[in-house]
Design a protein around this motif. Structure first.
Motif, short mmCIF file in Angstrom:
data_model
loop_
_atom_site.label_atom_id
_atom_site.label_comp_id
_atom_site.label_asym_id
_atom_site.label_seq_id
_atom_site.Cartn_x
_atom_site.Cartn_y
_atom_site.Cartn_z
N GLU A 109 8.62 -0.32 2.31
CA GLU A 109 8.83 -1.79 1.73
C GLU A 109 7.52 -2.08 1.10
N ILE A 110 6.53 -1.38 1.02
CA ILE A 110 5.37 -1.73 0.24
C ILE A 110 4.75 -0.81 -0.88
N LEU A 111 5.44 0.45 -0.73
CA LEU A 111 4.99 1.47 -1.63
C LEU A 111 6.24 1.99 -2.33
N ILE A 166 -8.34 -6.33 -0.66
CA ILE A 166 -7.55 -6.16 -1.97
C ILE A 166 -6.31 -5.40 -1.96
N GLU A 167 -6.35 -4.35 -1.37
CA GLU A 167 -5.12 -3.63 -0.97
C GLU A 167 -3.81 -4.45 -0.79
N PHE A 168 -3.95 -5.58 -0.26
CA PHE A 168 -2.57 -6.36 0.30
C PHE A 168 -2.27 -7.16 -1.09
N LEU A 171 -0.79 -4.59 -3.79
CA LEU A 171 0.59 -4.23 -3.31
C LEU A 171 1.62 -5.52 -3.32
N GLY A 172 0.86 -6.57 -3.46
CA GLY A 172 1.70 -8.06 -3.24
C GLY A 172 2.30 -8.46 -2.12
N TYR A 173 1.67 -8.33 -0.95
CA TYR A 173 2.33 -8.51 0.37
C TYR A 173 1.23 -8.85 1.24
#
Length: 184
Positions: A109-111, A166-168, A171-173
């Protein structure tokens, strides 16, 4: 016209080069480096100060030693586990979410499609089903501690909703609430 922060981060997360982002933003590499430093620095949670939270019954002190290791001081077990969850989320919220997604079979869903095989293995093995079955067998005391730990993680997420790691944003979520089964 410059790009807004989230647009830059999403483009970085999608694999765009820094050079292409600078061109789209109308900025220099020096501007980008200054912006990046500001973005990463402001997302580091404060390790000093006081916050008032509704989910605890007494005072919880999270004291960090010279190496940054949190020590949770309180008078009740539930508050201890709440503080532990809160401190763990301060230190590694994205890592917690990544491993939760990996166990539940939700990484793709995120990768994207690259993570589909990992998701298939996790779902085939039934990690979530096993965790749910085990959670149902735990004592009320253990479930209470897992609830308190989850509430600590969720309190930190809610407190930092506009300033998540920042990882969120790359990855836009946004992460969803933590539950006891996620810990199991």
């Amino acid at each position: 016209m410059g790009l807004i922060n989230k647009e830059k981060l999403l483009r970085l997360g999608a694999g765009d080069s820094i050079e292409s982002i600078c061109i789209a933003d109308g900025s220099t590499r020096h501007d980008f480096d200054r912006w990046w430093t500001e973005q990463t620095t402001r997302r580091v949670p404060s390790m000093v100060g006081t916050t008032t939270l509704q989910k605890i019954s007494g005072q919880v002190d999270i004291v960090r030693d010279d190496w940054g290791v949190p020590h949770v001081l309180t008078e009740s077990d539930d508050d201890l586990f709440f503080g532990y969850g809160y401190a763990m989320a301060q230190d590694r919220l994205w890592q917690l979410d990544y491993y939760r997604r990996k166990a539940h079979g939700h990484l793709s869903e995120i990768l994207g499609p690259e993570a589909l095989e990992i998701d298939t293995v996790s779902r085939t093995i039934g990690i979530t089903r096993t965790a749910e079955a085990n959670l149902a067998k735990f004592s009320a005391k253990t479930r209470g501690r897992l609830d308190a730990f989850s509430e600590g993680i969720n309190a930190f997420m809610e407190e930092t909703r506009d300033n998540l790691p920042i990882e969120f944003d790359l990855l836009g979520y946004e992460p969803h609430s933590w539950s006891p089964v996620d810990s199991v």
